[in-house]
Design an enzyme around this catalytic site. Structure first.
Site, PDB file in Angstrom:
ATOM      1  N   TYR A 144      89.945 -14.287 -53.945  1.00 18.23           N
ATOM      2  CA  TYR A 144      88.972 -14.591 -54.998  1.00 18.23           C
ATOM      3  C   TYR A 144      88.794 -13.332 -55.833  1.00 18.23           C
ATOM      4  CZ  TYR A 144      84.344 -15.516 -57.121  1.00 18.23           C
ATOM      5  OH  TYR A 144      83.295 -15.679 -57.994  1.00 18.23           O
ATOM      6  N   ASP A 239      92.864  -5.683 -56.737  1.00 19.58           N
ATOM      7  CA  ASP A 239      91.438  -6.007 -56.903  1.00 19.58           C
ATOM      8  C   ASP A 239      90.699  -5.417 -55.695  1.00 19.58           C
ATOM      9  OD1 ASP A 239      89.441  -9.071 -57.120  1.00 19.58           O
ATOM     10  OD2 ASP A 239      88.929  -6.944 -57.049  1.00 19.58           O
ATOM     11  N   LYS A 267      80.868  -3.604 -56.527  1.00 21.87           N
ATOM     12  CA  LYS A 267      80.084  -3.527 -55.292  1.00 21.87           C
ATOM     13  C   LYS A 267      79.664  -2.096 -54.945  1.00 21.87           C
ATOM     14  CE  LYS A 267      82.266  -7.774 -53.636  1.00 21.87           C
ATOM     15  NZ  LYS A 267      81.237  -8.804 -53.417  1.00 21.87           N
TER      16      LYS A 267
HETATM   17  P1  KE4 Z   1      81.295 -10.288 -58.938  1.00 19.78           P
HETATM   18  O1  KE4 Z   1      81.536 -10.897 -60.284  1.00 19.78           O
HETATM   19  O2  KE4 Z   1      80.655 -11.255 -57.962  1.00 19.78           O
HETATM   20  O3  KE4 Z   1      80.554  -8.943 -59.018  1.00 19.78           O
HETATM   21  O4  KE4 Z   1      82.721  -9.872 -58.298  1.00 19.78           O
HETATM   22  C1  KE4 Z   1      83.699 -10.866 -58.185  1.00 19.78           C
HETATM   23  C2  KE4 Z   1      84.689 -10.443 -57.120  1.00 19.78           C
HETATM   24  C3  KE4 Z   1      85.905  -9.922 -57.514  1.00 19.78           C
HETATM   25  N1  KE4 Z   1      86.821  -9.529 -56.603  1.00 19.78           N
HETATM   26  C4  KE4 Z   1      86.558  -9.596 -55.277  1.00 19.78           C
HETATM   27  C5  KE4 Z   1      87.594  -9.133 -54.302  1.00 19.78           C
HETATM   28  C6  KE4 Z   1      85.318 -10.102 -54.824  1.00 19.78           C
HETATM   29  O5  KE4 Z   1      85.081 -10.164 -53.483  1.00 19.78           O
HETATM   30  C7  KE4 Z   1      84.359 -10.532 -55.753  1.00 19.78           C
HETATM   31  C8  KE4 Z   1      83.019 -11.111 -55.335  1.00 19.78           C
HETATM   32  N2  KE4 Z   1      82.837 -11.334 -53.924  1.00 19.78           N
HETATM   33  C9  KE4 Z   1      81.890 -12.349 -53.560  1.00 19.78           C
HETATM   34  C10 KE4 Z   1      81.829 -12.415 -52.039  1.00 19.78           C
HETATM   35  N3  KE4 Z   1      83.009 -12.829 -51.446  1.00 19.78           N
HETATM   36  C11 KE4 Z   1      80.540 -12.089 -54.144  1.00 19.78           C
HETATM   37  C12 KE4 Z   1      79.424 -12.908 -53.546  1.00 19.78           C
HETATM   38  C13 KE4 Z   1      79.016 -14.036 -54.429  1.00 19.78           C
HETATM   39  O6  KE4 Z   1      79.884 -14.649 -55.068  1.00 19.78           O
HETATM   40  O7  KE4 Z   1      77.797 -14.295 -54.458  1.00 19.78           O
END
Ligand code: KE4
Length: 429
Positions: A144, A239, A267
């Site tokens: 993701y 990523d 993060k």
């Molecule tokens: P954000 O847009 O949520 O800041 O980041 C997206 C993203 C991009 N790449 C990776 C590898 C990620 O894990 C994420 C976001 N991770 C999720 C949890 N698996 C965020 C939690 C959520 O969606 O509320």
């Protein structure tokens, strides 16, 4: 499973916010029951709306590697706030932050700050497409990368076929520019490039996957991505929104000694504030506006409060922290494996550093097709048992749990005990 206060808050939230939450995974849909509404957090603990303390393994989905409300980070935010919250103008802080990121990630020659991981991956892909003047994007099943349209794509019937939307609202045409392969499937990757390498703009990968649960790369897989991209003039994008500063100060690329063309971070680099990064080779990044034709912008990009939180967090990413995280992670992994063996429940534990997942299926889990075999109901029961013992595990099978520097050996042992009880109850069902 939830306290009455959370229940009442959830009912109120449902009237104004879709699913009562501002991000779907928080709704506990995968595990049942109502979400715990959090009032505050400190160190390794969350405190629910009714005051109940929970040992936290979500860590805001990764950012809180130092634990919640670290005094140095709080002080940095408070201090920065006295000078105003946002200027929409460049600051010396952003230069310091960029220079620190470049020290930690030598593959990043130039970078841009944005406000979320989604913005980071979306912008990195646009920069890669602008640089190569190609359209096709390759991603891997189970990975993701945020919720940009072209990333919400599921694998076509056979892998390496055109994508189809994996979300409402994503046009077929957009999905068609994304090809999805199996994670760790080097053979299919090489075959795709042999067939269409000159049409591929970029390959984006979670170097250690967290978003199907913790799945490490097979030996040589990441190196194959970087080399096959180089051979065909495509851009390799790691990523590292989740793995960055998590698996080492310099992320997975430091841990594995690999140099991708581009990297996205998020993060931890923001310490819990809205801050993310995309960057990489100078020849690619010099195509970004105002230098080049690839447009990307943001009102709060490089926000001084977020950058102050990030700098304060990065200041603590020394060897001692990662030695401690490795020790705590190994302790938890061993304890969970003992608990699984004692219960007789079919499950496996996969860990890289302080990212860890209990899969309710036979291991090893090397790809989405393996992970998809996990027993969701048993995971939900496991989660519920932990929660009843005051342990807040990620409320979804296909997520990684995170250990912070604020966790103690006693916390780990308490978690193992809670898991032992939870697994024994599952075995008795
Ligand atoms: P954000 O847009 O949520 O800041 O980041 C997206 C993203 C991009 N790449 C990776 C590898 C990620 O894990 C994420 C976001 N991770 C999720 C949890 N698996 C965020 C939690 C959520 O969606 O509320």
């Amino acid at each position: 499973m939830s306290d009455t206060t959370s229940r009442a808050l959830f009912e109120r939230a449902l009237k104004s916010i879709p699913g009562g939450v501002n991000s779907p995974v928080r709704a506990f849909r995968a595990v049942g029951g109502d979400p715990v509404f959090v009032e505050r957090a400190e160190g390794a603990r969350l405190f629910g709306a009714d005051g109940t303390a929970y040992l936290d393994y979500v860590g805001s989905w990764g950012p809180m590697i130092l634990g919640h409300a670290h005094p140095d980070v709080i002080r940095a935010v408070q201090d920065a706030a006295t000078r105003g919250l946002s200027y929409g103008a460049p600051t010396e802080l952003e230069i310091r932050f960029a220079e620190r990121i470049k020290e930690l990630y030598p593959s990043i020659e130039m970078l841009r700050c944005v406000s979320s991981g989604t913005e980071a991956t979306m912008s990195a892909i646009r920069a890669a497409r602008g640089f190569t003047r190609r359209d096709l994007l390759v991603k891997f099943e189970g990975c993701y990368h945020g919720h940009a349209d072209h990333l919400l794509v599921k694998a076509g019937s056979g892998l390496a076929t055109f994508g189809t939307p994996d979300s409402g609202g994503v046009p077929e045409g957009t999905a068609k520019t994304t090809l999805t392969l199996g994670f760790n499937d080097e053979r299919t990757l090489r075959a795709l490039f042999a067939d269409r390498g000159d049409q591929i703009a970029a390959v984006i990968v979670e170097p250690v996957v967290g978003n199907m649960g913790c799945v490490p790369p097979a030996p040589g897989f990441l190196e194959a991505i970087v080399s096959v991209c180089r051979e065909h003039g495509a851009v390799s994008i790691f990523d590292e929104v989740m793995t960055g500063c998590r698996l080492a100060p310099g992320g997975a690329q430091e841990r594995f000694g690999i140099r991708p063309d581009m990297t996205t971070l998020g993060k931890i680099v923001g310490g819990g504030m809205p801050l993310a990064v995309y960057g990489g080779r100078a020849d690619i990044m010099s195509g970004v506006s105002p230098l080049g034709a690839v447009y990307q912008a943001g009102t709060l990009s490089g926000n001084p409060i977020a950058v102050s939180a990030g700098l304060a967090t990065l200041a603590h990413l020394g060897p001692a922290l990662y030695e401690r995280l490795e020790s705590l992670g190994a302790r938890l992994e061993a304890g969970l494996k003992r608990a699984i063996a004692a219960s007789g429940v079919v499950a496996c534990v996969q860990r890289v550093g302080s990212m860890i997942t209990v899969f309710f299926c036979e291991g090893p889990v090397a790809s989405w097709s393996d992970a998809d075999k996990a027993d969701r109901k048993r995971f939900a029961a496991f989660f519920g048992g932990l929660l009843r013992h005051g342990v807040y595990w990620p409320p979804a099978q296909f997520e990684a749990a995170f250990i912070s520097g604020a966790h103690t050996e006693a916390d780990i042992d308490r978690t193992i005990e809670a898991a032992t009880q939870s697994l024994a109850a599952i075995a008795d069902e």
